[in-house]
Design a protein around this motif. Structure first.
Motif, mmCIF file in Angstrom:
data_model
loop_
_atom_site.group_PDB
_atom_site.id
_atom_site.type_symbol
_atom_site.label_atom_id
_atom_site.label_comp_id
_atom_site.label_asym_id
_atom_site.label_seq_id
_atom_site.Cartn_x
_atom_site.Cartn_y
_atom_site.Cartn_z
ATOM 1 N N SER A 122 14.542 -19.350 6.321
ATOM 2 C CA SER A 122 14.185 -20.180 7.476
ATOM 3 C C SER A 122 14.237 -19.382 8.775
ATOM 4 C CB SER A 122 15.131 -21.386 7.575
ATOM 5 O OG SER A 122 14.995 -22.214 6.450
ATOM 6 N N ALA A 123 15.239 -18.504 8.888
ATOM 7 C CA ALA A 123 15.339 -17.663 10.088
ATOM 8 C C ALA A 123 14.158 -16.697 10.153
ATOM 9 C CB ALA A 123 16.657 -16.898 10.070
ATOM 10 N N GLN A 124 13.743 -16.198 8.995
ATOM 11 C CA GLN A 124 12.592 -15.297 8.978
ATOM 12 C C GLN A 124 11.318 -16.040 9.374
ATOM 13 O OE1 GLN A 124 10.472 -13.249 5.331
ATOM 14 N NE2 GLN A 124 12.264 -12.027 5.918
ATOM 15 N N SER A 125 11.169 -17.270 8.899
ATOM 16 C CA SER A 125 10.008 -18.078 9.285
ATOM 17 C C SER A 125 10.000 -18.323 10.789
ATOM 18 C CB SER A 125 10.031 -19.419 8.545
ATOM 19 O OG SER A 125 9.904 -19.234 7.148
ATOM 20 N N ALA A 126 11.191 -18.461 11.365
ATOM 21 C CA ALA A 126 11.302 -18.726 12.805
ATOM 22 C C ALA A 126 10.811 -17.552 13.642
ATOM 23 C CB ALA A 126 12.749 -19.056 13.157
ATOM 24 N N ILE A 127 11.142 -16.341 13.224
ATOM 25 C CA ILE A 127 10.687 -15.180 14.002
ATOM 26 C C ILE A 127 9.180 -14.979 13.836
ATOM 27 C CG2 ILE A 127 11.161 -13.424 12.210
ATOM 28 C CD1 ILE A 127 11.611 -12.991 16.014
ATOM 29 N N LEU A 128 8.667 -15.302 12.649
ATOM 30 C CA LEU A 128 7.227 -15.167 12.419
ATOM 31 C C LEU A 128 6.448 -16.207 13.214
ATOM 32 C CD1 LEU A 128 7.210 -14.541 8.555
ATOM 33 C CD2 LEU A 128 6.788 -12.858 10.359
ATOM 34 N N ALA A 129 7.082 -17.367 13.447
ATOM 35 C CA ALA A 129 6.428 -18.443 14.195
ATOM 36 C C ALA A 129 6.719 -18.370 15.695
ATOM 37 C CB ALA A 129 6.881 -19.796 13.654
ATOM 38 N N ASN A 130 7.432 -17.336 16.134
ATOM 39 C CA ASN A 130 7.774 -17.164 17.549
ATOM 40 C C ASN A 130 8.682 -18.278 18.072
ATOM 41 O OD1 ASN A 130 7.072 -14.806 18.836
ATOM 42 N ND2 ASN A 130 4.939 -15.406 19.139
ATOM 43 N N GLY A 151 22.518 -19.170 9.835
ATOM 44 C CA GLY A 151 23.500 -20.243 9.908
ATOM 45 C C GLY A 151 24.761 -19.825 10.629
ATOM 46 N N PRO A 152 25.540 -20.781 11.135
ATOM 47 C CA PRO A 152 26.790 -20.465 11.844
ATOM 48 C C PRO A 152 27.745 -19.671 10.956
ATOM 49 C CG PRO A 152 26.195 -22.766 12.153
ATOM 50 C CD PRO A 152 25.284 -22.239 11.091
ATOM 51 N N GLY A 153 28.246 -18.573 11.485
ATOM 52 C CA GLY A 153 29.188 -17.755 10.732
ATOM 53 C C GLY A 153 28.547 -16.794 9.758
ATOM 54 N N ASN A 154 27.221 -16.887 9.602
ATOM 55 C CA ASN A 154 26.531 -15.950 8.716
ATOM 56 C C ASN A 154 26.558 -14.557 9.322
ATOM 57 O OD1 ASN A 154 23.777 -14.559 7.762
ATOM 58 N ND2 ASN A 154 24.366 -16.076 6.231
ATOM 59 N N ILE A 155 26.452 -13.539 8.461
ATOM 60 C CA ILE A 155 26.497 -12.160 8.961
ATOM 61 C C ILE A 155 25.375 -11.878 9.950
ATOM 62 C CG2 ILE A 155 25.102 -11.204 7.071
ATOM 63 C CD1 ILE A 155 26.993 -8.743 7.162
ATOM 64 N N THR A 156 24.264 -12.641 9.851
ATOM 65 C CA THR A 156 23.159 -12.458 10.797
ATOM 66 C C THR A 156 23.538 -12.930 12.196
ATOM 67 O OG1 THR A 156 22.258 -14.580 9.994
ATOM 68 C CG2 THR A 156 21.337 -12.562 9.052
ATOM 69 N N GLN A 157 24.498 -13.846 12.299
ATOM 70 C CA GLN A 157 25.045 -14.199 13.610
ATOM 71 C C GLN A 157 26.104 -13.193 14.024
ATOM 72 O OE1 GLN A 157 27.416 -17.772 13.988
ATOM 73 N NE2 GLN A 157 27.540 -17.582 16.220
ATOM 74 N N ILE A 158 26.945 -12.811 13.089
ATOM 75 C CA ILE A 158 28.016 -11.855 13.384
ATOM 76 C C ILE A 158 27.442 -10.583 13.998
ATOM 77 C CG2 ILE A 158 29.810 -10.392 12.382
ATOM 78 C CD1 ILE A 158 30.579 -13.337 12.409
ATOM 79 N N ASN A 193 13.304 -15.214 19.807
ATOM 80 C CA ASN A 193 12.849 -13.901 20.275
ATOM 81 C C ASN A 193 13.181 -12.757 19.329
ATOM 82 O OD1 ASN A 193 13.821 -15.157 23.425
ATOM 83 N ND2 ASN A 193 11.700 -14.827 22.819
ATOM 84 N N MET A 194 14.207 -12.958 18.483
ATOM 85 C CA MET A 194 14.599 -11.869 17.584
ATOM 86 C C MET A 194 15.481 -12.400 16.473
ATOM 87 S SD MET A 194 17.413 -10.138 20.082
ATOM 88 C CE MET A 194 16.628 -10.842 21.532
ATOM 89 N N VAL A 195 15.577 -11.624 15.414
ATOM 90 C CA VAL A 195 16.529 -11.911 14.339
ATOM 91 C C VAL A 195 17.017 -10.593 13.764
ATOM 92 C CG1 VAL A 195 15.546 -14.139 13.633
ATOM 93 C CG2 VAL A 195 14.706 -12.028 12.566
ATOM 94 N N PHE A 196 18.218 -10.615 13.210
ATOM 95 C CA PHE A 196 18.678 -9.557 12.324
ATOM 96 C C PHE A 196 18.305 -10.057 10.924
ATOM 97 C CE2 PHE A 196 21.732 -7.452 15.320
ATOM 98 C CZ PHE A 196 21.417 -6.133 14.990
ATOM 99 N N ASP A 197 17.335 -9.434 10.298
ATOM 100 C CA ASP A 197 16.805 -9.937 9.034
ATOM 101 C C ASP A 197 17.189 -9.026 7.869
ATOM 102 O OD1 ASP A 197 15.420 -11.569 7.299
ATOM 103 O OD2 ASP A 197 13.582 -11.585 8.487
ATOM 104 N N SER A 198 17.066 -9.565 6.663
ATOM 105 C CA SER A 198 17.332 -8.790 5.451
ATOM 106 C C SER A 198 16.155 -7.860 5.163
ATOM 107 C CB SER A 198 17.542 -9.730 4.263
ATOM 108 O OG SER A 198 16.330 -10.405 3.960
ATOM 109 N N LEU A 199 16.281 -7.078 4.096
ATOM 110 C CA LEU A 199 15.210 -6.139 3.741
ATOM 111 C C LEU A 199 13.933 -6.854 3.317
ATOM 112 C CD1 LEU A 199 16.978 -3.208 1.845
ATOM 113 C CD2 LEU A 199 16.633 -3.564 4.281
ATOM 114 N N LYS A 222 18.914 -22.844 8.484
ATOM 115 C CA LYS A 222 19.524 -23.049 7.165
ATOM 116 C C LYS A 222 19.049 -21.979 6.189
ATOM 117 C CE LYS A 222 20.245 -28.025 7.664
ATOM 118 N NZ LYS A 222 19.967 -29.380 7.115
ATOM 119 N N GLY A 223 19.615 -20.805 6.317
ATOM 120 C CA GLY A 223 19.287 -19.738 5.381
ATOM 121 C C GLY A 223 18.426 -18.642 5.965
#
Length: 332
Positions: free
Chosen positions: A200-208, A170-177, A211-217, A196-197
Motif C-alpha cells: 500500500s505504501a508503494q502504491s501511494a508513492i506511485l500515485a503521488n 504502518g506505525p512502528g514499521n521499519i519503514t517509519q523507523i 512525497n517519498m517512501v523507504f521501500d523494499s527491494l 497498511k503494509g
C-alpha cells in the motif's frame, strides 16, 4: 607411596569428570542432526522470510543428510512463532527463522504484552540475508523536481518544515523507523502518513499521495521503469543493483544502518556445539553461488558468527528504544 597413589587417583577422577562434562557437547556435535529439523517461520508462505527459510532448508537437507522442514506459524508479527520455539526442547531440532522485527522491534513496541525475551530465551545462530530499504521519490512529483540527492531532500525539508510527507507500511514499521532516524540525524521535520503494509505504501508513492517512501527491494521494477528515482540505501553497504546510489551513511548522516535481516535462533539452552555446527553449515551454504543468487532476490546475503549476530541485535535494540521514545511511536 600412599600419597603418590592418592595423587594419581585424584588425577584419574578429575580426568574422568572432565571427559564426562565434555561428552554431551562432543556427542551433540557428532550426532547432530540425526532426525528432521523444523524451521519455524512466523510469516505466510511466499514472503521474504519464508522464501529464505525454504531455500536454506533445501540446501541444508542436501548437505547435512537429513530433512529441514519449514513450518509456518503465522500471527502477531511472528511473536506466536517465537513463543512456540521458546517452549521447544533445546536440542537444535526446532529453529526459529525470523526477521529482525520479532527480535529487536516487537520487544520495544510491545514491551507490556510480549511473552518472550530475546536475550534470555533465544541463542542467535546465524544470519542469512539483509533486507535494506531504498529511499525513493516519484519522478512526476512537482515538489521533488529539483531533488536529485539525499542532501537536496534534506535542504528542501529544512526550508519547508512540516510540509513534506513520507509514507510507511504502518506505525512502528521499519519503514517509519528509517525516516525517524533520518529526521533526527538531519534535523528535519516531516509528516508521517501510515499505510497498511508495504504494498500500500508503494502504491501511494506511485500515485503521488506522498512525497517519498523507504521501500523494499520490490520497488526495483519501478526504478527501472523510471516511475520513481532512488536517493539512498538504508543499510551500510550499497546495493549491487544500484551501484551509484549512496547509503544514507555515505551521504553524511552518521552511523546509519536501518535494515531488516533474516536470521536463525534456537532455545537458549541449546548446546554450544549444535549452535556452532549450524552456523558453520549456514556459512557454507551462503558461499554456494546458486543459493546466494536466489537469496539475493530478497536481499544481499549476510553471514555472521553467533557473537557478531548477538552484538548487532544488542546495538539495534538499544537504538530502537531511543528512536521509539523520541518519536513517541505507539501501537494501538
Amino acid at each position: 607411596m600412599i600419597a603418590s597413589f592418592v595423587h594419581q587417583l585424584k588425577f584419574a577422577v578429575t580426568a574422568v569428570a572432565c571427559c564426562a562434562a565434555l561428552a554431551p557437547v562432543a556427542h551433540a556435535q557428532d550426532s547432530y542432526p540425526s532426525r528432521p529439523t523444523r524451521l519455524v517461520v512466523g510469516f505466510s508462505p511466499g514472503g521474504p522470510v519464508d522464501v529464505g527459510a525454504r531455500l536454506l532448508g533445501e540446501h541444508l537437507s542436501r548437505t547435512m543428510g537429513t530433512t529441514f522442514l519449514v513450518e509456518n506459524r503465522v500471527g502477531a508479527n511472528a511473536m506466536i512463532a517465537a513463543e512456540s520455539v521458546k517452549r521447544a526442547a533445546p536440542d537444535g531440532y526446532t529453529v526459529f527463522v525470523s526477521s529482525s522485527s520479532a527480535i529487536t522491534l516487537s520487544p520495544v513496541l510491545h514491551k507490556n504484552t510480549i511473552r518472550y525475551n530475546p536475550e534470555e530465551d533465544f541463542a542467535p545462530v546465524a544470519t542469512i540475508m539483509e533486507m535494506p530499504l531504498i529511499l525513493v521519490v516519484n519522478n512526476n512529483d512537482p515538489k521533488m523536481k529539483s531533488v536529485r540527492t539525499l542532501q537536496d531532500l534534506v535542504e528542501l525539508a529544512k526550508k519547508n518544515p512540516g510540509q513534506i510527507t513520507y509514507g510507511s507500511a504502518g506505525p512502528g514499521n521499519i519503514t517509519q523507523i528509517a525516516f525517524e532516524v533520518l529526521s533526527s540525524r538531519a534535523g528535519i521535520q516531516m509528516v508521517h502518513i501510515p499505510y497498511k503494509g508495504t504494498a500500500s505504501a508503494q502504491s501511494a508513492i506511485l500515485a503521488n499521495e506522498v512525497n517519498m517512501v523507504f521501500d523494499s527491494l520490490s520497488v526495483m521494477a519501478h526504478i527501472k521503469s523510471g516511475a520513481v528515482r532512488p536517493l539512498a540505501i538504508s543499510s551500510n553497504r550499497r546495493l549491487a543493483e544500484l551501484p551509484d546510489v549512496p547509503t544514507v551513511q555515505e551521504a553524511g548522516y552518521g552511523d546509519f544502518n536501518v535494515a531488516s535481516w533474516v536470521g536463525l535462533f534456537v532455545p537458549k539452552a541449546t548446546p554450544r556445539a549444535v549452535i556452532e555446527r549450524l552456523n558453520q553449515e549456514v556459512d557454507g551454504a551462503l558461499k554456494d553461488k546458486e543459493l546466494a543468487a536466489k537469496l539475493t532476490v530478497q536481499g544481499p546475503v549476510l553471514a555472521m558468527s553467533p557473537e557478531e549476530f548477538q552484538q548487532r541485535i544488542r546495538k539495534e535494540s538499544a537504538e530502537l528504544v531511543e528512536v521509539v521514545e523520541k518519536a513517541n511511536i505507539s501501537i494501538n
